[in-house]
Write an enzyme that holds these catalytic residues in place. Structure first.
Site, short mmCIF file in Angstrom:
data_model
loop_
_atom_site.label_atom_id
_atom_site.label_comp_id
_atom_site.label_asym_id
_atom_site.label_seq_id
_atom_site.Cartn_x
_atom_site.Cartn_y
_atom_site.Cartn_z
N GLU A 61 0.73 -1.11 -0.07
CA GLU A 61 0.05 -0.07 -0.14
C GLU A 61 1.01 1.19 0.07
OE1 GLU A 61 -2.79 -0.69 3.23
OE2 GLU A 61 -4.22 -1.65 2.12
N GLU A 84 6.36 -22.06 7.66
CA GLU A 84 7.04 -21.34 8.86
C GLU A 84 8.00 -22.08 9.70
OE1 GLU A 84 4.50 -21.32 12.67
OE2 GLU A 84 3.30 -20.40 11.00
#
Length: 271
Positions: free
Chosen positions: A81, A112
């Site tokens: 953004e 992960e």
């Protein structure tokens, strides 16, 4: 101090399935109200990390976010953004997630759990001492993130983190740790809730403060935003009208010519 994983502690609520929709929403909202106060307690830590981010960006470095699951997605969201909001290059702030881009939409099993993959992913981006890396993990125990930060430390790359467990392995690894202790989740262990909200708030603060300090805001306006849709073009026109005290038509003409609000304002006197 011994490490207690408060993000995994039992919810204060029980028999959730017996609650009405109204009760569920009220109780979730009550929990959410506490998050901003938890962030407030961490402001001194957030300030130290943000100042280091600004220092690195001003010196020509980049900011990396690295995480898994919800934490990784939030980092990617914040990074993605910044270019449209502040007009910075896409390469300035980069979000990395365990499991790669496919993990943005769909969880990748066990991604992960690799202690080595995070550093490999950073190396793919030609990470260097000029850059800064922020590891994001609500639990503060994610091997992908901790392993990456350990290698960064070994290679003289500045590290920070955003976690929701004080004294976690991640917080102890990062040079500039931020621990926002939000306590137990409404649904036990569902750290996409309060912990995720806390991480989003901190990310907003870091990137917005950094962009302002880098001169990407004028007054309180996003003068470097990308004009990527009609709504943003209209907003740009209004900014120019207000700043220069000119008509809508004049503002539209300036914006069409300069393709950027800042440039339109700065070049007005030369028209």
């Amino acid at each position: 101090m011994s490490f207690i994983k408060t993000t995994e502690s039992d919810s204060k609520y029980n028999h959730l399935e017996e609650m009405s929709v109204s009760e569920l929403l009220k109780n979730i909202n009550d929990e959410d109200k506490s998050v901003a106060f938890s962030v407030e307690k961490a402001l001194p830590q957030i300030e130290k990390l943000t100042e280091k981010v600004i220092e690195k960006l001003k010196a020509g470095g980049r900011l990396f976010y690295i995480g898994a699951g919800t934490s990784g997605r939030l980092g990617i969201l914040d990074a993605s953004e910044c270019p449209p909001t502040f007009g910075v290059p896409h390469e300035l702030i980069i979000g990395l997630i365990a499991g790669g881009d496919s993990a943005i939409r769909k969880a990748v099993e066990f991604a992960e759990d690799s202690e080595n993959q995070g550093w490999k992913d950073l190396q793919q981006e030609n990470i260097s001492e000029k850059d800064i890396v922020i590891g994001i993990a609500a639990s503060g125990t994610t091997p992908y993130v901790i392993g990456a930060l350990k290698k960064c430390n070994e290679n003289n790359i500045v590290t920070g983190c955003i976690t929701c467990n004080e004294g976690s392995p991640l917080a102890l690894t990062a040079q500039f740790p931020v621990a926002v202790v939000v306590g137990s989740e409404f649904v036990t262990g569902s750290s996409r809730m309060k912990a995720g909200t806390a991480q989003k708030l901190v990310l907003n603060m870091i990137s917005t403060a950094a962009m302002i300090q880098l001169g990407r805001v004028k007054g309180n306006k996003m003068v470097d935003m990308q004009l990527s849709n009609n709504k943003l073009v209209d907003r740009g026109v209004r900014m120019i009208m207000t700043e220069l005290n000119i008509s809508e038509r004049e503002a539209q003409t300036l914006l069409e010519k300069h393709k950027n609000v800042r440039n339109a304002i700065n070049n007005f006197q030369d028209e």
